[in-house]
Every structure is written in structure tokens, then in C-alpha cells.
Design an enzyme around this catalytic site. Structure first.
Site, short mmCIF file in Angstrom:
data_model
loop_
_atom_site.label_atom_id
_atom_site.label_comp_id
_atom_site.label_asym_id
_atom_site.label_seq_id
_atom_site.Cartn_x
_atom_site.Cartn_y
_atom_site.Cartn_z
N ASN A 273 -100.27 31.50 30.75
CA ASN A 273 -99.37 30.48 30.19
C ASN A 273 -99.72 30.21 28.72
OD1 ASN A 273 -97.29 28.38 30.16
ND2 ASN A 273 -97.55 28.36 32.38
N ARG A 274 -99.28 29.06 28.20
CA ARG A 274 -99.28 28.83 26.75
C ARG A 274 -100.41 27.90 26.29
NH1 ARG A 274 -94.09 29.21 28.71
NH2 ARG A 274 -92.76 30.72 27.61
N HIS B 292 -100.28 34.03 27.54
CA HIS B 292 -100.79 35.04 28.47
C HIS B 292 -101.88 35.93 27.89
CE1 HIS B 292 -98.02 33.68 31.37
NE2 HIS B 292 -97.01 34.50 31.14
N HIS C 219 -98.60 37.98 37.81
CA HIS C 219 -97.26 37.78 37.25
C HIS C 219 -96.22 38.70 37.89
CE1 HIS C 219 -94.25 36.54 34.33
NE2 HIS C 219 -95.14 35.75 33.74
N SER C 220 -96.25 38.85 39.20
CA SER C 220 -95.20 39.63 39.86
C SER C 220 -93.89 38.87 39.86
CB SER C 220 -95.60 39.96 41.30
OG SER C 220 -96.59 40.96 41.33
N TYR C 221 -92.79 39.63 39.72
CA TYR C 221 -91.44 39.10 39.85
C TYR C 221 -90.88 39.54 41.20
CZ TYR C 221 -91.10 38.31 34.73
OH TYR C 221 -91.27 37.90 33.45
N ASP D 210 -88.83 27.24 33.91
CA ASP D 210 -90.03 27.85 33.34
C ASP D 210 -91.04 26.74 33.15
OD1 ASP D 210 -91.85 29.59 32.28
OD2 ASP D 210 -90.76 30.00 30.42
N GLN E 1 -96.52 27.73 38.28
CA GLN E 1 -95.48 27.96 37.30
C GLN E 1 -94.32 28.70 37.97
OE1 GLN E 1 -95.75 26.88 34.10
NE2 GLN E 1 -94.00 27.83 33.08
N GLU F 133 -96.41 31.71 39.64
CA GLU F 133 -97.74 31.94 39.09
C GLU F 133 -98.66 30.78 39.45
OE1 GLU F 133 -97.04 32.82 34.76
OE2 GLU F 133 -94.96 32.73 35.51
#
Length: 397
Positions: free
Chosen positions: A123-124, A149, A223-225, A295, A333, A361
Site C-alpha cells: 500500500n501507500r 507497494h 496481490h492476486s486478482y 480502493d 484492502q 489484500e
């Protein structure tokens, strides 16, 4: 002053730290041309990096209905095949069949982090900057004004050392990477280990651990979609979501948390009851507009001592596939694939369009090094970070 780090607590059961896993972690990692190195795991060559290093893949099946593939580049889960309500298998994670696709200019421009391990900090971090023990550290600003990330070349672009194993729980791969002191601007040498276990009862257990030589922020995640109708099959807006969170962390215009923790009640962020993802995603809501959809970090209810607890459930009315997420982490997330734009084509030959996958996440909160009210992400020398997440796959009528 920061809260004492929850990350130093040891909370995995003795069953998870099995003798079989310990033996596997000590085993040799030398590449083998054999396709059956370890029961339930088959190694193969996935590709070659520009500098000549070989990237290996690992096909994993523990005797259940789920098949998984992971590569040692970025620890990326490249394939995850699960059955639908009729027993028909489909690959439910976005990604590619070739290493070159992960290295392509189109992919790097979009930079969606398909299936990758994320670190040092998932994340940020605002302005790519934090102060620790009186010293200010400047990181890369690779997401507008912010750090995202792990920076320009995070753990998602590293070649990890992989060790296949088989244990009483199932089969899998242990990934190891040592991040040098100063890498991407972070202090301390950080030794990271991530264990992927595909269990006999069709769950994917992910165990994270890390140790450092200097105090440093750490926030590891995966971070799988997911698209429970199958990758490349269209949007995930029909998927039904439940998140075990009564509150979330709202963000500013650059998607950095404001520091507030707000209730989800009466907002489009209320997933405390099963709700289609698309039901309110286009609502007239400032937070949704800032994220271009979902998000955001959801605040999970946790006891002072973290334990493995249910965090989210997503299901597809079309396929009947169900994904349950359990974690020891305090945050989740939820990202609804808002920046996917059709510029990359996936394994099945279909372009990955807007909201064609979702990420869940498990993590600590974004920008925690700059937010004194958030659970601490600072790992100290002599401590061991331990975190555990489970993705459980099933079907419903």
C-alpha cells in the site's frame, strides 16, 4: 508515540509450524530437471530474465480439487484452478502464461502487480517519506506523490529463493528473499520468508515472517486478482461481497488515509451484509470518486492479541464459486480493479478490462509510519514479524 508493534507477537499454532515444513525450509533449493521433486509439487522452467537468471515455476496439487502454479519471480501466483458448482475447473486469478508478459512495457506501464508478493511496504506511504528514531527516510514516489507497494523495484520484481515441500497439511513452496540495508530507501537488512501451502482441504495458507537488522516499517501482502467466473470472463461487479468490518479508513485525493476511522453504516462501504460489488460502486460518493471505485482499507475487528479470524467472503452467483478470507492482520484492502483498462491480454487470450478482477489484500493500514493512531508496522531488531492469511475455496448452489 507509536503503539507497541503487534507484528512481533507469535500467534501461529504448533500445527502450522509442522516438522515437515521445518524440514522443507532447510532443504536444498537447487534447480532440478525432474518434474517430481517433492510430492504434490512439480518444478518447471517458466522463463529467463534479461540478465540470464532462470525463473522456475511450481505446479502444486495436494490431492484436492484446487491446482495452483507459482513462480519464484515476484512470488507470483500465476494460476489457481478451482471447480464451479458443476465441478468444472477454471483459472480464477488474473495473470500470464509467459515471463515476457510480466516484463513487457505494456504490463509495467499499467503495473497492476498481478499475483505478486508485495514489500517492503504494501500500500501507500505519503510523499514517500517517514521519520523513524529521529531520522527521515525518503523513498521512491512511484504513485503520484506517494510511495506504493515497495517502490520502483519492490519484492514483486525480485527473484526469490524457492524451496518446495510436502507436509501433513499439504504441499507448497517456501519463498525467501533478503532485502539489503538501504534497498529502495528502507533501513536495515530484512530477511523475509513466505510459505505458500495448498492444503488437502482446498485452502491456500500464506505464512509471512521477517527479521531485520535495524528498525524498519514492514507491511507484507499478496496481490492476486480474483474473478470467480474465471479470468478473462468479464467484470466482477456481479460478485457478492461480505467484509467483516464496521469501519474503514477514508482517503484524501491521492488515496492516503486521512487518519480518521469512519463507520461504514449508511455508506457504499457497508459490506457487513452480502452485497453485489456493483450495487453501489457508481454512487455519488466522494470516497468512491477518489478511488475510482473501491480502493480502501477496511478495519477488521481484532482482539489485542491477533488470531486467525474470518475477514471477508466473496461469491459468484454465476459459477457458484466462493472465496473466504481469514487473516491475523488488522486491515483488508479491497480493490475493485478500477485501473484495469484492457491494455494487457491474459492467459485465455482475453483483454483484462475495467473491473475484471478484485484484490483482497490482508495488511496493516496504509501510511501507518506517518499515522500515530494506526497499529504500528515498525519491526525492531530481535523481533520476528509473523502473519498468517488463508484463502478458502468452496462452492454453493
Amino acid at each position: 508515540m507509536k503503539q507497541p508493534s503487534l507484528r512481533s507477537l507469535v500467534f501461529l499454532s504448533a500445527g502450522l509450524l509442522s516438522l515437515g515444513a521445518a524440514q522443507a525450509m532447510a532443504a536444498s533449493t537447487s534447480a532440478s530437471p525432474s518434474t517430481a521433486m517433492t510430492p504434490g509439487v512439480k518444478q518447471f522452467v517458466f522463463g529467463t530474465l534479461p540478465d540470464g537468471r532462470t525463473v522456475h515455476g511450481y505446479r502444486i496439487n495436494s490431492g484436492g480439487d484446487v491446482d495452483m502454479e507459482v513462480i519464484d519471480y515476484g512470488g507470483i501466483i500465476t494460476s489457481l484452478k478451482t471447480p464451479d458448482r458443476h465441478g468444472e475447473k477454471a483459472d480464477i486469478v488474473l495473470g500470464f502464461n509467459s515471463l515476457q508478459d510480466y516484463l513487457s512495457p505494456a504490463y509495467k506501464k499499467l503495473n497492476p502487480y498481478f499475483g505478486a508478493l508485495i514489500g517492503r511496504y504494501g500500500n501507500r506511504i505519503a510523499d514517500g517519506r517517514f521519520t523513524l528514531d529521529g531520522k527521515t527516510y525518503q523513498l521512491a514516489t512511484n504513485d503520484g506523490p506517494n510511495h506504493l507497494h515497495g517502490g520502483d523495484e519492490g519484492f514483486n520484481q525480485k527473484l526469490w529463493q524457492a524451496t518446495p515441500f510436502s507436509s501433513s497439511e499439504g504441499s507448497g513452496v517456501v519463498m525467501r528473499y533478503t532485502s539489503a540495508d538501504g534497498e529502495e530507501g528502507y533501513p536495515g537488512e530484512l530477511a523475509v520468508e513466505v510459505k505458500y501451502t495448498l492444503t488437502h482441504d482446498d485452502t491456500l495458507a500464506i505464512d509471512y515472517s521477517a527479521r531485520t537488522t535495524k528498525a524498519t516499517p514492514v507491511n507484507l501482502t499478496q496481490h492476486s486478482y480474483f474473478n470467480l467466473n474465471g479470468e478473462g470472463s468479464g467484470s466482477i461487479l456481479d460478485h457478492v461481497m461480505t467484509i467483516d468490518a464496521a469501519s474503514y479508513t477514508p482517503v484524501n485525493k491521492t488515496l492516503i488515509p486521512t487518519g480518521e476511522i469512519e463507520t461504514v453504516a449508511g455508506t457504499p462501504f457497508d459490506f457487513t451484509q452480502p452485497t453485489p460489488i456493483g450495487a453501489r460502486i457508481e454512487a455519488d460518493n466522494e470516497q468512491l470518486m477518489r478511488g475510482k471505485g473501491y480502493d480502501h482499507n477496511f478495519v477488521l475487528a481484532r482482539e489485542p492479541r491477533p488470531t486467525l479470524e474470518h475477514a471477508a467472503r466473496v461469491s459468484s452467483p454465476e459459477s457458484g464459486r466462493v472465496l473466504d478470507v481469514l487473516t491475523t492482520e488488522p486491515g483488508l484492502q479491497f480493490y475493485s480493479g478500477n485501473f484495469l483498462d484492457g491494455s494487457v491480454t491474459g492467459k485465455g487470450g482475453q483483454a483484462y478490462g475495467h473491473r475484471s478482477g478484485l484484490a483482497l489484500e490482508t495488511q496493516h493500514f496504509p501510511d501507518s509510519p506517518n499515522q500515530s493512531g494506526f497499529p504500528s508496522t515498525i519491526l525492531q531488531p530481535g523481533e520476528t514479524l509473523e502473519s498468517h492469511t488463508v484463502y478458502r475455496f468452496s462452492t454453493e448452489d
